[in-house]
Design a protein around this motif. Structure first.
Motif, PDB file in Angstrom:
ATOM      1  N   GLU A   1       1.174   3.951   1.448  1.00  0.00           N
ATOM      2  CA  GLU A   1       0.815   4.746   2.621  1.00  0.00           C
ATOM      3  C   GLU A   1       1.633   6.040   2.598  1.00  0.00           C
ATOM      4  O   GLU A   1       2.790   6.040   2.187  1.00  0.00           O
TER       5      GLU A   1
ATOM      6  N   ARG B   1       0.842  -1.201   0.000  1.00  0.00           N
ATOM      7  CA  ARG B   1       0.000   0.000   0.000  1.00  0.00           C
ATOM      8  C   ARG B   1       0.872   1.244   0.000  1.00  0.00           C
ATOM      9  O   ARG B   1       1.820   1.341   0.790  1.00  0.00           O
TER      10      ARG B   1
ATOM     11  N   ARG C   1       2.736   0.626  10.611  1.00  0.00           N
ATOM     12  CA  ARG C   1       2.191   0.980   9.293  1.00  0.00           C
ATOM     13  C   ARG C   1       3.272   0.838   8.243  1.00  0.00           C
ATOM     14  O   ARG C   1       4.144   1.683   8.129  1.00  0.00           O
TER      15      ARG C   1
HETATM   16 MG    MG Z   1      -5.424   1.829   5.579  1.00  0.00          MG
END
Ligand code: MG
Ligand code: ATP
Length: 426
Positions: free
Chosen positions: A140, A138, A149
């Motif tokens: 991010e 992802r 994360r």
């Molecule tokens: Mg998310």
């Protein structure tokens, strides 16, 4: 495993570019190391922990009828287009030199629906549930929460297929119960938290939030009952009366408080979302043709659910929740080894031989032992044992004689036991 042969070494200082406690301790202990923003190598110690966590998750998913499989990470553009999820900001998408266009999997509703469409034909083929444990990708925004994360991270994602909404609702509750077991086993207290349904459902979805100052989410909860909602849906402020006590307002079935009049006061806290559950409805089954013939002979789209657990986020969460000024404190089920064996004063051949014997006996029994056989001071061994956080420490030295001194990382208490007693315990 001999510590002298480990691929990694411990470090006194954390890397300067790591702000989060989880990333600092994991780097110092040699569990994980950042390669670029949001992208980590799980070194042998960290990989062991990941596998332990994954195994707990796997057992609980198997227990509710989940079948494990492995979807591809490379998903062609045509599949994302079917669900209108090509070109979203979150995806890593590219064209290969040969001209094929792919998106790296950041979620796998498309892949699961594509697969299910090939096998689900009749109501007799339902329900079904499949899951995988795989890296997700992802894009991010700049990640500063360390391994909480990642841009590449390990997730367990489960997808279920049902003949009707009622059957999905039943399974949804089963998954919630299974998730609770996972988090209890891993010693991660969670709040089952109501969250918005997003664009595809007007029902709540549920997040499993581990309350921690390291969390990026804001959770409103009642310390007196199970009521908990995230920021996007909560209509109360902290300090107000717990909404679970409001007469006439039904609490969600997933969050039923002990009493209908709770009388508690809403509190606010940071939370780490370690898992979530979604009722998807028929959006993906319609897009991918997951259809079945019901008892009356008419064709219907299957009703789907999807359920995630952040496996690598859980590892980082464990560090955030369980550490002290000296290092990590792994819960037993996630500990990279069962025992950290320290032999002090191994220059004395009798002591060395006793340490060896303990190591060999435990290892033969199938107990996973990290044996600190390094020629370093006792102080360094103790310091590293506390930093690495293996759940049980065993010391053999001239002082312990024929016995072994055992100490849990989460306790101050030490116990002198014989080798036989230690083998019994382990
Ligand atoms: Mg998310
Ligand atoms: P978040 O709100 O934290 O971004 P999400 O709502 O995007 O999470 P899902 O897409 O449903 O989460 O993913 C399922 C689970 O995977 C989450 O509950 C979380 O535990 C984990 N997860 C999501 N994004 C990340 C990430 N970037 N790094 C590590 N774990 C993640």
């Amino acid at each position: 495993m001999l510590q002298s042969e480990l691929f990694t070494k411990t470090r006194k200082e954390a890397p300067k570019d790591e702000e989060a406690i989880n990333a600092q301790l994991l780097a110092r202990g040699g569990f994980a190391r950042k390669m670029s923003a949001g992208v980590y190598t799980y070194l042998p110690l960290g990989f062991r922990v990941l596998q332990k966590i994954a195994q707990v998750v796997r057992e609980e998913m198997n227990a509710i009828g989940g079948e494990e499989l492995l979807f591809p990470a490379l998903i062609a553009r045509e599949h994302w287009e079917k669900s209108k999820r090509w070109g979203l900001r979150v995806g890593y998408e590219f064209k290969s030199p040969a001209g094929d266009e792919v998106g790296l999997g950041w979620t796998h509703e498309e892949a699961s629906a594509f697969a299910a469409a090939q096998f689900i034909e009749s109501y007799k083929d339902l329900p079904r549930a499949v899951y995988q444990i795989q890296n997700k990708f992802r894009a991010e925004a700049r990640a500063k929460s360390g391994l909480l994360r990642g841009r590449e991270f390990l997730m367990k994602d489960l997808y279920s297929f049902h003949a009707d909404k009622a059957d999905l609702d039943l399974y949804y509750q089963k998954v919630i119960a299974a998730y609770k077991k996972v988090f209890v086993r891993l010693n991660v207290p969670v709040r089952l938290t109501e969250a918005g349904g997003g664009a595809f459902t007007d029902e709540y979805t549920h997040e499993f939030q581990a309350l921690s100052p390291a969390g990026e989410d804001t959770v409103y909860y009642c310390p007196k009952c199970d009521w908990s909602q995230n920021e996007e849906v909560a209509k109360v402020k902290d300090g107000e009366r717990c909404p679970a006590s409001t007469a006439g307002e039904p609490a969600s079935s997933a969050n039923e408080p002990a009493s209908s009049v709770c009388g508690g006061t809403v509190a606010i806290a940071r939370g780490i979302e370690v898992g979530n559950v979604f009722k998807l409805g028929t959006r993906y089954s319609e897009a991918f043709g997951v259809q079945f013939t019901d008892q009356t002979g008419s064709k219907k789209p299957a009703v789907m659910g999807s359920y995630g657990i952040g496996v690598s986020r859980l590892l980082a969460t464990l560090v955030e929740l369980h550490h002290d000024e000296r290092g990590i404190i792994w819960p037993k089920e996630a500990s990279p080894f069962a025992v950290h064996l320290l032999v002090l004063g191994a220059e004395d051949t009798a002591v060395e031989a006793r340490g060896r014997k303990v190591y060999d006996s435990l290892t033969k029994r199938g107990v996973e032992v990290l044996y600190d056989d390094r020629a370093v001071s006792a102080g360094e061994k103790f310091g590293d044992a506390d930093l690495l956080g293996i759940s049980l420490r065993a010391v053999v030295s001239a002082k312990t004689g024929d016995k072994i001194e055992l100490k849990r990382r989460d306790s101050k208490e030490v116990k002198l036991v014989t080798l036989e007693e230690a083998m019994e315990m382990l």
